[in-house]
Design an enzyme around this catalytic site. Structure first.
Site, mmCIF file in Angstrom:
data_model
loop_
_atom_site.group_PDB
_atom_site.id
_atom_site.type_symbol
_atom_site.label_atom_id
_atom_site.label_comp_id
_atom_site.label_asym_id
_atom_site.label_seq_id
_atom_site.Cartn_x
_atom_site.Cartn_y
_atom_site.Cartn_z
ATOM 1 N N GLU A 9 0.849 -1.198 0.000
ATOM 2 C CA GLU A 9 0.000 0.000 0.000
ATOM 3 C C GLU A 9 0.883 1.246 0.000
ATOM 4 O OE1 GLU A 9 -2.700 -0.065 3.309
ATOM 5 O OE2 GLU A 9 -3.392 -2.088 2.857
ATOM 6 N N GLU A 26 -8.715 1.206 -4.319
ATOM 7 C CA GLU A 26 -9.788 0.979 -3.341
ATOM 8 C C GLU A 26 -10.512 2.283 -3.030
ATOM 9 O OE1 GLU A 26 -8.754 -1.307 0.141
ATOM 10 O OE2 GLU A 26 -10.648 -0.802 1.156
HETATM 11 O O1 KIV Z 1 -6.376 -6.966 2.653
HETATM 12 C C1 KIV Z 1 -7.271 -7.027 1.783
HETATM 13 O O2 KIV Z 1 -8.134 -7.895 1.784
HETATM 14 C C2 KIV Z 1 -7.262 -6.013 0.730
HETATM 15 C C3 KIV Z 1 -8.519 -5.871 -0.085
HETATM 16 C C4 KIV Z 1 -9.515 -5.084 0.684
HETATM 17 C C5 KIV Z 1 -8.247 -5.263 -1.393
HETATM 18 O O3 KIV Z 1 -6.307 -5.318 0.562
#
Ligand code: KIV
Length: 264
Positions: free
Chosen positions: A114, A181
């Protein structure tokens, strides 16, 4: 299902065929999900919320992620496995290399991180060392404390421009996939149309190349109110396998997500 690789997903990007992604954290569900035709299994750090019961993903450790990645790899039947690098496990390029190697050795085919432009060097180093990466942009849940909650991102001109520029920059650096997201549909559409790599969306509207949902959410576990972008696939299914197949079908034919699951 024959084995899904990055080549498969890149070919879909070229032909416009959409693909389906779901989270899984264990062998049993990985088996049912892959046999239902889901192309990518995400071993998400969402396990901190749906398995461990926390109110964020911050408590998830590298040990948790390697353990669940090994479990998923044991049950998987041909889906590509993407595994999340958890909170603060990729704060430096060196940490990123060590921890990505651990996820790959546990059975992942690629890692997910991220962030934004600050990831440029790490993404390039991963790419050079043969580890494909997915960059998660928009609402990045590991930064929930900075955002002050789980809020839609990229609503104003400056932040949507930043998202767009980050996507282009990180593709250039060597990212293999982008995941968006909770961003307005038109922001996701612009990014999807202007990068050459597949874009996966969650709460990002109908125009991305693929969709992802957290498995428990789409199975309505626990029953009750869910985020706007979630659809309850158990509502019409007689069992879990049928819910997964219906999800794949709706992602492929473009009927999920509809406007009711998207942000303007
Ligand atoms: O951790 C997860 O499940 C995610 C999704 C919400 C995309 O990153």
């Amino acid at each position: 299902m024959s084995k899904v690789t990055l080549n498969t997903l890149n070919a879909y990007k070229k032909t416009g065929e959409k693909f389906a992604v779901l989270t899984a954290y264990d062998a049993t569900f990985a088996n049912v999900i892959s046999n239902a035709g889901v192309e990518v299994i995400l071993v998400g750090d969402s396990l901190g919320m749906v398995l461990q019961g926390h109110d964020s993903t911050l408590a998830v450790s590298m040990d948790d992620m390697t353990y669940h990645t090994r479990c998923v790899a044991a049950g998987n039947e041909g889906a590509l496995i993407m595994a999340d690098l958890p909170f603060m496990s990729y704060a430096t390029p060196e940490q990123t290399m060590t921890n990505s190697a651990a996820l790959m050795q546990a059975g992942a085919n690629m890692v997910k991180l991220e962030g934004g432009a600050w990831l440029e060097q790490s993404i390039a180093m991963l790419d050079e060392r043969g580890i494909p990466s997915c960059v998660h942009l928009g609402l990045t849940p590991q930064a929930v404390n900075k955002f002050g909650g789980y809020k839609v991102q990229g609503r104003d001109e400056a932040s949507s421009e930043r998202l767009y520029n980050d996507a282009l920059l990180l593709e250039q650096a060597g990212a293999s996939i982008i995941l968006l997201e909770c961003v307005p549909s038109k922001v996701a559409k612009r990014i999807s149309q202007n990068v050459g790599i597949p874009v996966i969306g969650i709460g990002a509207g109908p125009d991305t190349d693929a969709q992802v949902l957290v498995m428990q959410d789409m199975l309505n576990i626990p029953a009750g109110k869910k985020a706007k972008f979630v659809k309850n696939y158990m509502a019409q299914a007689s069992d879990i396998a049928e819910a997964f197949s219906h999800y794949v079908e709706e992602v492929k034919n473009g009927s999920f997500p509809s406007e009711e699951h998207s942000f303007k």
